[in-house]
Motif scaffolding. Sequence first.
Motif, short mmCIF file in Angstrom:
data_model
loop_
_atom_site.label_atom_id
_atom_site.label_comp_id
_atom_site.label_asym_id
_atom_site.label_seq_id
_atom_site.Cartn_x
_atom_site.Cartn_y
_atom_site.Cartn_z
N UNK A 87 14.70 -2.11 79.94
CA UNK A 87 14.38 -1.58 81.28
C UNK A 87 13.02 -2.06 81.76
N UNK A 88 12.27 -2.74 80.90
CA UNK A 88 10.94 -3.20 81.30
C UNK A 88 9.86 -2.13 81.21
N UNK A 89 10.15 -1.02 80.50
CA UNK A 89 9.14 0.03 80.37
C UNK A 89 8.08 -0.34 79.33
N UNK A 90 8.46 -1.20 78.41
CA UNK A 90 7.53 -1.66 77.38
C UNK A 90 7.44 -3.18 77.48
N UNK A 91 6.29 -3.73 77.11
CA UNK A 91 6.17 -5.20 77.15
C UNK A 91 7.24 -5.83 76.27
N UNK A 92 7.64 -7.04 76.62
CA UNK A 92 8.74 -7.70 75.91
C UNK A 92 8.34 -8.06 74.48
N UNK A 93 7.06 -8.11 74.20
CA UNK A 93 6.62 -8.45 72.85
C UNK A 93 7.16 -7.44 71.84
N UNK A 94 7.49 -7.93 70.66
CA UNK A 94 8.23 -7.09 69.72
C UNK A 94 7.46 -5.84 69.30
N UNK A 95 8.10 -4.72 69.52
CA UNK A 95 7.50 -3.42 69.20
C UNK A 95 8.12 -2.90 67.91
N UNK A 96 7.29 -2.34 67.03
CA UNK A 96 7.80 -1.73 65.81
C UNK A 96 8.35 -0.34 66.17
N UNK B 271 1.90 -0.55 68.94
CA UNK B 271 2.95 -0.74 67.94
C UNK B 271 3.53 -2.16 67.94
N UNK B 272 2.77 -3.11 68.49
CA UNK B 272 3.23 -4.49 68.44
C UNK B 272 3.34 -4.94 66.99
N UNK B 273 4.39 -5.67 66.70
CA UNK B 273 4.52 -6.30 65.38
C UNK B 273 3.54 -7.48 65.37
N UNK B 274 2.69 -7.58 64.33
CA UNK B 274 1.71 -8.67 64.33
C UNK B 274 2.41 -10.03 64.40
N UNK B 275 1.87 -10.93 65.22
CA UNK B 275 2.41 -12.30 65.28
C UNK B 275 1.71 -13.14 64.23
N UNK B 276 2.41 -14.17 63.79
CA UNK B 276 1.83 -15.09 62.78
C UNK B 276 0.39 -15.45 63.18
N UNK B 277 0.26 -15.80 64.47
CA UNK B 277 -1.03 -16.29 64.97
C UNK B 277 -2.13 -15.24 64.86
N UNK B 278 -1.72 -13.92 64.86
CA UNK B 278 -2.73 -12.85 64.83
C UNK B 278 -3.30 -12.63 63.44
N UNK B 279 -2.55 -13.09 62.44
CA UNK B 279 -2.93 -12.68 61.08
C UNK B 279 -3.80 -13.73 60.40
#
Lengths: 216, 216
Positions: free
Chosen positions: A155-164, A208-216
């Motif tokens: 529904x677009x209520x949360x950003x499309x980035x993967x949420x845990x 609650x974003x799942x960390x991206x490879x680039x973030x770690x």
Amino acid sequence: MTDPPDTTPDTTPDTTPDRRPGGRTARIRAQVLDAVRAELAEGGHERLTMEGVATRAGVHRATVYRRWRDVGGLLVDVIDAAGEIDWQPPDTGSLRGDLTALNREIQESLVVRPSPALALMAASFHSPQAARAQTRLWADRYAQCEVLVERAVERGELPARQVDARSLLIAATAPLYHQLVLLRAEPDPRLPEQAARAAVLAAAAGAFFVPREADT
Amino acid sequence: MTDPPDTTPDTTPDTTPDRRPGGRTARIRAQVLDAVRAELAEGGHERLTMEGVATRAGVHRATVYRRWRDVGGLLVDVIDAAGEIDWQPPDTGSLRGDLTALNREIQESLVVRPSPALALMAASFHSPQAARAQTRLWADRYAQCEVLVERAVERGELPARQVDARSLLIAATAPLYHQLVLLRAEPDPRLPEQAARAAVLAAAAGAFFVPREADT
């Protein structure tokens, strides 16, 4: 998978005209589990005995011993039976609404007196079997609720980035359990909505974003 | 307020050269409460008996009965003693740092095996006295932690509008208790920081504002 036919004499004559689905085995199970819930509610799990359950259920003791073995077996089956109910997570049209509705259900189950949910949690501190059954039931329920987060993303209520989803659901519901089970606070009618709203705001801010490879 | 002098014969000769502050009464209390914690850790509260505690403490049974009366009295005093420790909330320079440090303390107390904190929570489901003592202790600790929120407002980390400190603290810490006490999850080393961060993000977004007259 069917249970072997039960041929033990029963203390109640089988006069029920409309048998529950599953026949006699299922009916006896329903009677016994109803009795367990009632005994738990009245005296807590410390006073739960095989004899007390058999008497209240009107079922032969030998049947109860053979099918449930001990008090731990009864507790596990009550918890498993809760997992067999066709429960569906709320669907109100918004994540905040869904989590609020979920929290209201949780609050209600913990506030009602006597509360079978609370009695089972207390029992789980003393029966490792019951603890495992309880953990399984919660894992299933949280897994079922992940759809709330998926729908919110669609529904677009949360950003499309993967949420845990699981972390978000824990954050939304934990304050209810903490306040009512451990802190034994008076129920606050605003808490279900407040806890839901806080989790949604945190999620929208990226908590609650799942960390991206680039973030770690 | 002083206790009446204790004249019961003690099973251990008083050979301690450096008495703990408070003298013999305080020393006996320390011995008995140490024994309660050890017995709880080993066998849970179900196996806690006045006799077991007296034997382990090396204190006369009559003394234990007279001063603590029953197992509930022992549990209450162990919890009260925890409240007497000069505990200070963390002060790391940021709200997120403070809440993370607080959550790490909570996680550690629940993950250590045996965990006296967990044993007391389990006991509180069966002793209304212990439950009340536990509720009081938590109320004190959360009240002590309100300063974390005050400092964050002073530093400009949170909007100046009045924040309900207690709700924020519950939101930050509840996921730890829920995961480790009720859900019996494996400890997640990232959870203390994640739960702290989520609460701070929610707070910054206005999740814990105290409603203004005009809003209602």
